[in-house]
Design a protein around this motif. Structure first.
Motif, short mmCIF file in Angstrom:
data_model
loop_
_atom_site.label_atom_id
_atom_site.label_comp_id
_atom_site.label_asym_id
_atom_site.label_seq_id
_atom_site.Cartn_x
_atom_site.Cartn_y
_atom_site.Cartn_z
N ILE A 21 9.25 8.53 9.12
CA ILE A 21 8.07 8.27 9.95
C ILE A 21 6.86 8.31 9.03
CG2 ILE A 21 6.62 9.13 11.82
CD1 ILE A 21 9.07 10.15 13.21
N ALA A 22 6.01 7.25 9.09
CA ALA A 22 4.87 7.16 8.20
C ALA A 22 3.71 6.51 8.95
CB ALA A 22 5.22 6.36 6.94
N ARG A 23 2.54 6.56 8.30
CA ARG A 23 1.36 5.86 8.81
C ARG A 23 0.95 4.81 7.79
NH1 ARG A 23 -1.06 7.58 13.33
NH2 ARG A 23 -0.48 9.66 14.15
N THR A 24 0.63 3.61 8.31
CA THR A 24 0.32 2.50 7.42
C THR A 24 -1.06 2.68 6.81
OG1 THR A 24 -0.58 1.22 9.27
CG2 THR A 24 1.76 0.97 8.80
N VAL B 281 0.85 -1.19 0.00
CA VAL B 281 0.00 0.00 0.00
C VAL B 281 0.89 1.24 0.00
CG1 VAL B 281 -1.80 1.26 1.23
CG2 VAL B 281 -1.83 -1.24 1.21
N GLU B 282 0.61 2.21 -0.88
CA GLU B 282 1.38 3.44 -0.97
C GLU B 282 1.10 4.32 0.24
OE1 GLU B 282 4.03 5.55 -1.65
OE2 GLU B 282 3.72 4.50 -3.57
N CYS B 283 2.16 4.72 0.94
CA CYS B 283 2.02 5.54 2.16
C CYS B 283 2.86 6.82 2.09
CB CYS B 283 2.43 4.72 3.40
SG CYS B 283 1.53 3.18 3.60
N VAL B 284 3.26 7.22 0.88
CA VAL B 284 4.16 8.36 0.77
C VAL B 284 3.50 9.67 1.20
CG1 VAL B 284 3.58 8.94 -1.62
CG2 VAL B 284 5.87 9.43 -0.76
#
Length: 920
Positions: free
Chosen positions: A64-67, A49-52
Motif C-alpha cells: 500500500i502506497a501513496r502516489t 516518481v519514488e514512493c518508497v
C-alpha cells in the motif's frame, strides 16, 4: 550436499487499485515477490516518481502506497534487496486537479493559480468559486454512442487532460471524450453558448456591486457617524489635541513606578554582592563535601563522576599550603585508595563481560593505580579459564562413572536428551539443544539418554566459544594500545609481555584440544608422557559406551567452536592446534560412521521379510536393496553435511593420502558388505527371521522360503544392485567428491559379480537336478528299446515330464524376477540338452522306427524350447539328430502328424514360452 540457494524471481506487479488519481492517491499494489519485509523493499516507482517513503508492506503479494506528483501514464516498478528490480503488467495514470484553498491535499499546492474574484461579506455575495456547469458548451451527450476509449486518448495526448479545471486541459480531448458523436451545427451552437457565458463572467464586478449595494450603503453611514463623534471630541478640548491628557497620565505613572522600585533596586545590588561572596565560598565547599560525594557516587555506580571530582580537586588544591585544605585532600586520597582496591577486586571477579573489564581497567588507570591492572586481568582470566575447563572435565568424568538405577537413569537429576531418531517423545526446550524429559515419560535404556561424553563436549566447547574470545580480544586491545586512551607520551606498552601472552593463549588452546581428543581420540595423545595425559582423563575406561550416532553431533560442536576461535586471528601455533583438532575429529567421525554403516549393512538379514515386489524394470526384489541404498546414501549425506563440507579455514578432508586410502577401503567394504548379507540369507536364510517389532509382517509372510526360492530371490536382489543400485551409489559418492570412486566401483562390482555367479550356479544346480536327474530312468521306462520295430504313436512321457520341469522353473522365476527368465532357462535347457545328447550317444544302434521315435522327440523338444536355445544347446540337439538314421520319405507324413498332435496336446503348457517370446 546442500542445494545451492536458488535466486528468487524478480518482483512482478499484476494489479493496482485505483488505476488513476491525483498526487497523494492511496493505491493498493498486488503482485508476486514484492519483498519479505518493509526493510526488504528499497524502491517503489509509480509513474517515474519514488514512493518508497509512503509504502506500507503487507505481504509478499501486497503493498500500500501513496502516489507522488507523477503526470501521465506509467509503470509501477518495485525493487527489493532479495530479488532485485522487477517489472509491471499494469500501469497507473497520474493527473493534477485544481485544489481549492479550503481543500485538503497530500502534496504542496501552488496558490498562484487562485485569484479570489470577491471578498464577500454577506450571504448574498457571489460564491468564491463559481461552480462549473455540467457542460461548458451547454450540449447534451445523448447523441454519443458509447464512450471514447481512454487508452486511445492517452496515446493521442500523453500530457493532456479533458478536465476543464486542470492546467493541462486539452480541448480536443474534451470534444472527443464528450462530443465525438455531436454534429457540426450543434458544436457551433455550443460555441455561441460558451461566448455568452464568457461575456456574462466579464460583467461579474458590476453584478457584485449591484448585489451588495445595501451593505455598501450601510458601511458608508457607519463611517459618517464615526467622523461626527471625532469632530465632537475635538471641540470639547478647546482646540487642543485629544492626546495631551493621555500623555500626562503616562508621565505620572512613570514617576510613581520609579519611586516604588528604588528600594527594590538597592536590595538587588546588595544581593549581587552576597551572591559573589557565596560563589567564592562554593569553590572551597566542593572540597569539604567531596568525601561524602565520593561515597554517594560509588554507591550509585557513577564512577566517572568520582574520577572527575578527584582530578578536579587535585588540580585546585594539589599545591595548597592551607592545612585545612591539606587535611581534606588527604581524606579524599584515602577514600580513593579504598575505591581502587574495590575496582581491582571487581576486575578480578569472573565471569565478566569484555566491555565491563575494559571499563574497570580504564577507571584504575585514570585513578593512577599502582601496577598494571590490564595484565593482572589477563593472567587472572587465563587461569580462571583453565580452571573452568578442568572443573568441567572433572564433573563429567565423575558422572560418567556413576552407576545407573534399574530404570536406566542417573542417581542424580539430569537432563534427558532425545536422539534425532526418536521423534515421538514429549520434548521441552532445555539447555542449548538439550531436551528435558516429561514427568509422565520414563524412557528405558541408554539409547534415550544423552551420554555424558556428549554433554561434556557441549559444555567444553561452550566455555571456549564464550570465554576465550574475551581473553584474546582483551590481550589484543592491551598490546595494540586501544584498551586505554591516554595522551601521556611516557605511557608505553610493555611489548616484552607479548610472547608471554601468546604462550598463555597457546596453553588454553592446547588444553582444550587435548581434553577433546582424550574423549574420542585417545590414541592421538599417546605420544605425551603419562603424567601429562593423566589430567585429561582416561575415557576409554568408561562404563557406558557412546553410540556412534552421537559423533556427528559432537563434531558439529567442536567445528563450530574451532570456527569461532579461528576468526580471532590467533597465532599460527594455536591455529594449527585447532585446525588439527577439527580435521582429526572430522576424519575420526567419518571412519567410525562408515564402519558403523558396514556393520548395519551386514546385519540387514534380520530385516528380511521375504516380500517380493515385481516391476518391469528391476524385476523382483525384496526390501533389502532399498534398505542397503538408504543406509549408504544417508551415511554419505550425513557425512557430507557434518564432515566433508569444510569452512574457509578448514582443510579439505581428502587432502591427505592416508585418509584417501582409508576412505576408499571403507567405501569398498561398505558396498561389498551387502554381498555377505545376501549370501547368508541365500544359504542360511532359514536361521534368520524378521524382527518381532515389525508389526506389519503377517504370519504367512514370516515363513522363510526354501533354499531354491531363497537363491533366486537373492540372485534377483544381487542382479538389481549390480545393474542399478551400485551405479546410483557411486554417482552419489562422486557427487560428494569422494576420491577414486572408480576403484571403489571396480572392487564392489567384482564382489557382486562373484556372488551373482555363485548364486546363479547354485540355483541352476538346484533346479536342473530334478529335471535332468530322472531323465535317463524315464527314457528307458517300460524297457523301451530303440531297436524295436513298433511305429511311434506320439512323444513319450519322459520328455513331457522334462518340459513340465522347465515350466515349473519358468513359473518360479517369472513370479520372482522376470528379467532372469532368459538367463536361467537357457542354462537349464543347456544342461537338459547336454544330458539328452549324452543319453542318445549311448545308444549304439537305432531301428528305423526307433530313429523316428528319437527324431520326433528331439524335434518336439527343439520346437518347445526354441526361444531358450543357446549355441551349445542347439549343437547338442543337432548332434543327436545327426546320429539318427536318415528319415525315409514314407515317414515324413507320420512325423509331421505326430509333431502337430504333440503341439496341440501341449498347447496350454507351452503357452508360457510363446508369451515370453512376445515379451522378449
Amino acid at each position: 550436499m546442500q542445494a545451492a540457494p536458488r535466486k528468487k524471481n524478480p518482483p512482478l506487479v499484476t494489479g493496482i487499485s485505483p488505476k488513476e488519481g491525483p498526487p497523494g492517491t492511496r493505491v493498493t499494489i498486488r503482485g508476486e515477490n514484492l519483498g519479505t519485509s518493509t526493510k526488504d523493499v528499497i524502491s517503489v516507482m509509480i509513474c517515474g516518481v519514488e514512493c518508497v517513503m509512503s509504502t506500507e508492506w503487507k505481504t509478499s503479494s501486497k503493498l500500500i502506497a501513496r502516489t507522488g506528483p507523477g503526470k501521465g501514464k506509467g509503470d509501477i516498478i518495485v525493487k527489493t534487496q532479495s530479488s532485485g528490480q522487477g517489472s509491471s503488467n499494469v500501469g497507473f495514470r497520474g493527473y493534477f486537479v485544481q485544489t481549492g484553498p479550503l481543500q485538503e491535499s497530500a502534496v504542496w499546492v501552488s496558490e498562484t493559480q487562485w485569484v479570489p474574484p470577491t471578498m464577500e461579506r454577506s450571504s448574498m455575495s457571489t460564491p468564491l468559486v463559481i461552480a462549473q456547469v455540467d457542460d461548458p458548451l451547454g450540449l447534451s451527450d445523448e447523441g454519443n454512442q458509447g464512450k471514447f476509449p481512454e487508452d486511445e486518448l492517452l496515446e493521442l495526448f500523453p500530457e493532456g487532460s479533458g478536465d476543464t479545471s486542470l492546467e493541462n486541459f486539452t480541448p480536443t480531448w474534451f470534444l472527443l471524450e464528450n462530443h465525438h458523436g455531436t454534429g457540426f451545427d450543434d458544436l457551433k451552437a455550443g460555441l455561441a453558448y460558451l461566448k455568452r457565458k464568457s461575456d456574462q463572467r466579464s460583467e461579474g464586478p458590476k453584478a457584485f456591486v449591484k448585489t451588495n449595494l445595501n451593505t455598501i450603503m450601510e458601511c458608508q453611514h457607519v463611517l459618517a457617524d464615526v467622523h461626527c463623534k471625532l469632530m465632537a471630541d475635538n471641540t470639547d478640548t478647546n482646540n487642543s489635541s485629544i492626546t495631551d491628557d493621555l500623555e500626562k497620565l503616562l508621565q505620572n505613572a512613570n514617576k510613581c513606578a520609579d519611586s516604588l522600585f528604588q528600594d527594590v533596586l538597592g536590595r538587588k545590588d546588595s544581593a549581587d554582592a552576597t551572591r559573589n561572596a557565596l560563589h567564592v565560598l562554593h569553590r572551597f565547599k566542593f572540597l569539604f563535601y567531596l568525601p561524602l560525594n565520593i561515597e554517594r557516587n560509588i554507591k550509585k555506580g557513577d564512577y566517572d563522576i568520582v574520577i572527575n571530582d578527584f582530578a578536579r580537586a587535585k588540580s585546585l588544591f594539589g599545591d595548597t599550603d592551607v592545612q585545612v585544605f591539606k587535611k581534606m585532600l588527604d581524606e579524599v586520597e584515602r577514600r580513593i585508595k579504598d575505591f581502587q582496591d574495590v575496582l581491582h577486586d571487581k576486575l578480578l571477579l569472573l565471569p565478566s563481560n569484555l566491555s565491563e573489564q575494559k571499563r574497570l581497567i580504564r577507571f584504575l588507570v585514570e585513578l593512577e593505580y599502582a601496577g598494571d591492572p590490564a595484565w593482572d586481568c589477563l593472567n587472572n582470566q587465563q587461569q580462571w579459564l583453565i580452571d573452568l575447563l578442568m572443573d568441567c572435565k572433572t564433573d563429567y568424568y565423575t558422572k560418567d562413572k556413576t552407576k545407573y538405577l534399574e530404570d536406566g537413569l542417573y542417581t542424580t537429576a539430569e537432563e534427558i536428551r532425545v536422539p534425532t531418531t526418536q521423534r515421538h517423545l514429549f520434548v521441552k526446550p532445555g539447555k542449548q539443544g538439550s531436551l528435558t524429559r516429561s514427568p509422565d515419560q520414563t524412557p528405558a535404556g541408554w539409547r534415550f539418554k544423552t551420554p555424558q561424553k556428549v554433554l561434556y563436549i557441549e559444555e567444553l566447547t561452550d566455555i571456549m566459544a564464550e570465554s576465550f574470545p574475551d581473553l584474546w580480544k582483551l590481550g589484543h586491545a592491551y598490546f595494540s594500545g586501544t584498551l586505554i586512551e591516554t595522551n601521556e607520551k611516557d605511557k608505553k606498552i610493555d611489548t616484552t609481555k607479548h610472547s608471554t601472552f601468546k604462550k598463555m593463549t597457546g596453553e588454553v588452546v592446547s588444553l582444550f584440544s587435548n581434553l577433546s581428543r582424550a574423549v574420542f581420540m585417545p590414541e592421538s595423545i599417546e605420544s605425551l608422557p603419562s603424567k601429562q595425559r593423566e589430567p585429561f582423563g582416561d575415557w576409554s575406561k568408561s562404563k557406558h559406551e557412546m553410540p556412534p550416532s552421537w559423533l556427528p553431533h559432537c563434531a558439529r560442536y567442536i567445528r563450530s567452536c574451532v570456527s569461532t576461535l579461528s576468526s580471532l586471528d590467533l597465532p599460527s601455533d594455536a591455529q594449527d592446534v585447532l585446525s588439527d583438532l577439527s580435521y582429526d575429529m572430522r576424519t575420526h567421525c567419518m571412519v567410525v560412521l562408515l564402519k558403523q554403516a558396514v556393520s548395519d549393512i551386514e546385519s540387514l538379514h534380520s530385516h528380511e521379510a521375504w516380500n517380493v515386489e515385481v516391476d518391469d524394470v528391476n524385476g523382483g526384489t525384496t526390501q533389502l536393496p532399498v534398505l542397503f541404498e538408504n543406509i549408504v546414501n544417508e551415511t554419505v549425506q550425513h557425512l557430507h553435511e557434518l564432515v566433508t563440507l569444510h569452512g574457509t579455514k578448514e582443510a579439505e578432508i581428502f587432502s591427505q593420502r592416508t585418509v584417501q586410502k582409508e576412505v576408499n577401503y571403507l567405501c569398498t567394504s561398505l558396498l561389498s558388505a551387502f554381498t555377505k548379507c545376501l549370501q547368508e540369507l541365500a544359504y542360511d536364510g532359514d536361521k534368520f527371521s524378521p524382527k518381532e517389532e515389525d508389526d506389519d509382517i503377517s504370519e504367512a509372510e514370516e515363513v522363510v522360503p526354501p533354499l531354491d526360492k531363497r537363491l533366486i530371490i537373492m540372485l534377483s536382489n544381487c542382479n538389481h544392485v549390480l545393474n542399478t543400485v551400485i551405479y546410483r551409489v557411486i554417482e552419489n559418492l562422486e557427487k560428494h567428491k569422494y576420491p577414486e570412486t572408480n576403484k571403489v566401483f571396480t572392487e564392489a562390482s567384482k564382489s557382486f559379480k562373484q556372488l551373482d555367479e555363485k548364486l546363479f550356479s547354485a540355483y541352476i544346480e538346484e533346479k536342473s537336478n530334478p529335471v535332468v536327474g530322472p531323465l535317463e530312468q524315464n527314457l528307458y521306462s517300460g524297457k523301451y528299446d530303440f531297436k524295436q520295430f513298433v511305429k511311434p504313436t506320439g512323444v513319450r512321457s519322459y520328455l513331457k515330464f522334462a518340459l513340465m520341469g522347465i515350466i515349473q522353473v519358468h513359473a518360479e522365476v517369472f513370479s520372482i524376477s522376470p528379467v532372469l527368465l532368459s538367463r536361467v532357462l537357457c542354462q537349464v535347457v543347456e544342461n537338459l540338452t547336454s544330458e539328452l545328447s549324452r543319453l542318445f550317444h549311448c545308444v549304439h544302434n537305432f531301428s528305423n522306427n526307433g530313429g523316428l521315435q528319437a527324431r520326433l522327440e528331439m524335434l518336439a523338444f527343439n520346437d518347445a524350447i526354441e526361444i531358450y536355445k543357446t549355441e551349445s544347446s542347439s549343437q547338442h540337439i543337432q548332434d543327436v539328430l545327426n546320429r539318427l538314421p536318415s528319415l525315409r520319405s514314407e515317414d515324413r507324413g507320420l512325423l509331421e502328424e505326430l509333431l502337430n498332435k504333440f503341439k496341440s496336446n501341449m498347447k496350454f503348457q507351452l503357452m508360457c514360452f510363446h508369451s515370453d517370446s512376445l515379451v522378449n
